[in-house]
Motif scaffolding. Structure first.
Motif, PDB file in Angstrom:
ATOM      1  N   ASP A  66      -5.261  -7.794  -9.035  1.00  0.00           N
ATOM      2  CA  ASP A  66      -5.190  -7.408  -7.612  1.00  0.00           C
ATOM      3  C   ASP A  66      -4.639  -8.504  -6.699  1.00  0.00           C
ATOM      4  O   ASP A  66      -4.485  -8.274  -5.503  1.00  0.00           O
ATOM      5  CB  ASP A  66      -6.535  -6.876  -7.119  1.00  0.00           C
ATOM      6  CG  ASP A  66      -7.631  -7.933  -7.113  1.00  0.00           C
ATOM      7  OD1 ASP A  66      -7.352  -9.092  -7.494  1.00  0.00           O
ATOM      8  OD2 ASP A  66      -8.772  -7.588  -6.729  1.00  0.00           O
ATOM      9  N   ARG A  77       0.810  -1.221   0.000  1.00  0.00           N
ATOM     10  CA  ARG A  77       0.000   0.000   0.000  1.00  0.00           C
ATOM     11  C   ARG A  77       0.841   1.268   0.000  1.00  0.00           C
ATOM     12  O   ARG A  77       0.334   2.365  -0.197  1.00  0.00           O
ATOM     13  CB  ARG A  77      -0.991  -0.019   1.166  1.00  0.00           C
ATOM     14  CG  ARG A  77      -2.026  -1.113   0.987  1.00  0.00           C
ATOM     15  CD  ARG A  77      -3.097  -1.130   2.048  1.00  0.00           C
ATOM     16  NE  ARG A  77      -3.927  -2.318   1.858  1.00  0.00           N
ATOM     17  CZ  ARG A  77      -4.904  -2.405   0.961  1.00  0.00           C
ATOM     18  NH1 ARG A  77      -5.202  -1.365   0.210  1.00  0.00           N
ATOM     19  NH2 ARG A  77      -5.600  -3.525   0.829  1.00  0.00           N
ATOM     20  N   LEU A 118     -11.576  -1.860 -10.976  1.00  0.00           N
ATOM     21  CA  LEU A 118     -10.213  -1.348 -10.849  1.00  0.00           C
ATOM     22  C   LEU A 118     -10.023  -0.608  -9.532  1.00  0.00           C
ATOM     23  O   LEU A 118     -10.895   0.141  -9.103  1.00  0.00           O
ATOM     24  CB  LEU A 118      -9.902  -0.384 -12.001  1.00  0.00           C
ATOM     25  CG  LEU A 118      -9.879  -0.953 -13.420  1.00  0.00           C
ATOM     26  CD1 LEU A 118      -9.639   0.157 -14.431  1.00  0.00           C
ATOM     27  CD2 LEU A 118      -8.805  -2.029 -13.550  1.00  0.00           C
ATOM     28  N   THR A 119      -8.869  -0.845  -8.903  1.00  0.00           N
ATOM     29  CA  THR A 119      -8.474  -0.083  -7.728  1.00  0.00           C
ATOM     30  C   THR A 119      -7.217   0.678  -8.087  1.00  0.00           C
ATOM     31  O   THR A 119      -6.316   0.118  -8.721  1.00  0.00           O
ATOM     32  CB  THR A 119      -8.153  -1.028  -6.543  1.00  0.00           C
ATOM     33  OG1 THR A 119      -9.305  -1.818  -6.280  1.00  0.00           O
ATOM     34  CG2 THR A 119      -7.764  -0.253  -5.303  1.00  0.00           C
ATOM     35  N   VAL A 120      -7.156   1.945  -7.701  1.00  0.00           N
ATOM     36  CA  VAL A 120      -5.955   2.728  -7.969  1.00  0.00           C
ATOM     37  C   VAL A 120      -5.301   3.102  -6.649  1.00  0.00           C
ATOM     38  O   VAL A 120      -5.950   3.668  -5.749  1.00  0.00           O
ATOM     39  CB  VAL A 120      -6.299   4.004  -8.772  1.00  0.00           C
ATOM     40  CG1 VAL A 120      -5.058   4.882  -8.926  1.00  0.00           C
ATOM     41  CG2 VAL A 120      -6.858   3.630 -10.146  1.00  0.00           C
ATOM     42  N   LEU A 121      -4.040   2.782  -6.523  1.00  0.00           N
ATOM     43  CA  LEU A 121      -3.242   3.252  -5.386  1.00  0.00           C
ATOM     44  C   LEU A 121      -2.416   4.414  -5.892  1.00  0.00           C
ATOM     45  O   LEU A 121      -1.868   4.362  -6.987  1.00  0.00           O
ATOM     46  CB  LEU A 121      -2.286   2.156  -4.889  1.00  0.00           C
ATOM     47  CG  LEU A 121      -2.889   0.831  -4.421  1.00  0.00           C
ATOM     48  CD1 LEU A 121      -1.759  -0.106  -3.980  1.00  0.00           C
ATOM     49  CD2 LEU A 121      -3.875   1.043  -3.287  1.00  0.00           C
TER      50      LEU A 121
END
Ligand SMILES: O=C[C@H](O)[C@H](O)[C@H](O)COP(=O)(O)O
Length: 233
Positions: free
Chosen positions: A121, A90, A226-229
């Motif tokens: 992911d 993270r 979708l996940t954006v970090l």
């Protein structure tokens, strides 16, 4: 949806970051391969970009798609690099090098104003280290280097086996730079920064797969989307 479909989704989102005239770093691996395919289709439609690859495999793929290619000597500053990863946490710290391209990948990422990671992911971890950490070494004096690496790992609180990477036929894998890879099976890395510093100080170590402070964002594709970090802009 298959893992390959997810990788393609992440690659497609990354393609939206590309604007005409950009100088791009092209990563290596199964996820980056999707990005290069999609980029090739846009280039065929007239998109103007200039690219630098991170491996001979990616170079060949990009050339086959008629993507305009350069080198870091001719184009030493890049706008954006898109690359995969073996693990991302993270804090956007990465393990890379599962495809043996870590050295050129790190050089290209460091020459880029921005680096965006694309992955499914399953690559997101709470702690780095389940994936064996690749450590690229020069063949000369391998046993001395191996002992120095073990000592560096112990000093950074990360113990585990070191395995010389081999190809399917049993021969030692040689990287694009003519080096060998030791894979460190650590389980978890409590202090990635300390381990990174300790490994980098060993003369026989050319580079290692901890990418710290290089990635600006990660696009992670999963069943829920979708996940954006980090930040994509
Ligand atoms: O050396 C290879 C690279 O670091 C790859 O980007 C990494 O192994 C991820 O590859 P893939 O997208 O195939 O999981």
């Amino acid at each position: 949806m298959s893992s390959d479909d997810l990788k393609k989704q992440a690659a497609a989102r990354a393609l939206e970051l590309v604007t005409p005239g950009m100088r791009l770093g092209l990563g290596t691996g199964s996820t980056a391969k999707h990005f290069v395919d999609l980029l090739g289709a846009r280039v065929a439609e007239g998109l103007d970009v200039l690219c630098v690859s991170t491996s001979e495999v990616t170079e060949a793929q990009a050339r086959a798609l008629s993507i305009p290619m350069s080198t870091l000597d001719a184009t030493p500053e890049l706008d954006l690099t898109i690359d995969g990863a073996d693990e991302v946490d993270r804090e956007l710290r990465l393990i890379k090098g599962g495809g043996a391209a870590l050295l050129r990948e790190k050089i290209v990422a460091a020459a880029s104003a921005r680096m965006v990671v694309i992955a499914d992911d399953t690559k997101l971890v709470e702690r780095l280290g389940r994936f064996p950490l690749p450590i690229e070494i020069v063949p000369f004096g391998m046993e001395a280097t191996r002992r120095a690496v073990l000592a560096a790992m112990a000093g950074a609180g990360a113990a585990g086996d070191l395995v010389l990477r081999r190809k399917a036929d049993g021969s030692v894998l040689v990287t694009d730079g003519g080096h060998w890879i030791l894979d460190a099976h650590l389980g978890e890395i409590a202090e990635p920064e300390s381990l990174s510093t300790a490994l980098a100080a060993i003369p026989g170590v050319v580079e290692h797969g901890l990418f710290i402070g290089l990635a600006d964002a990660a696009i992670l594709a999963g069943a829920a989307g979708l996940t954006v970090l980090g930040r994509l802009d």
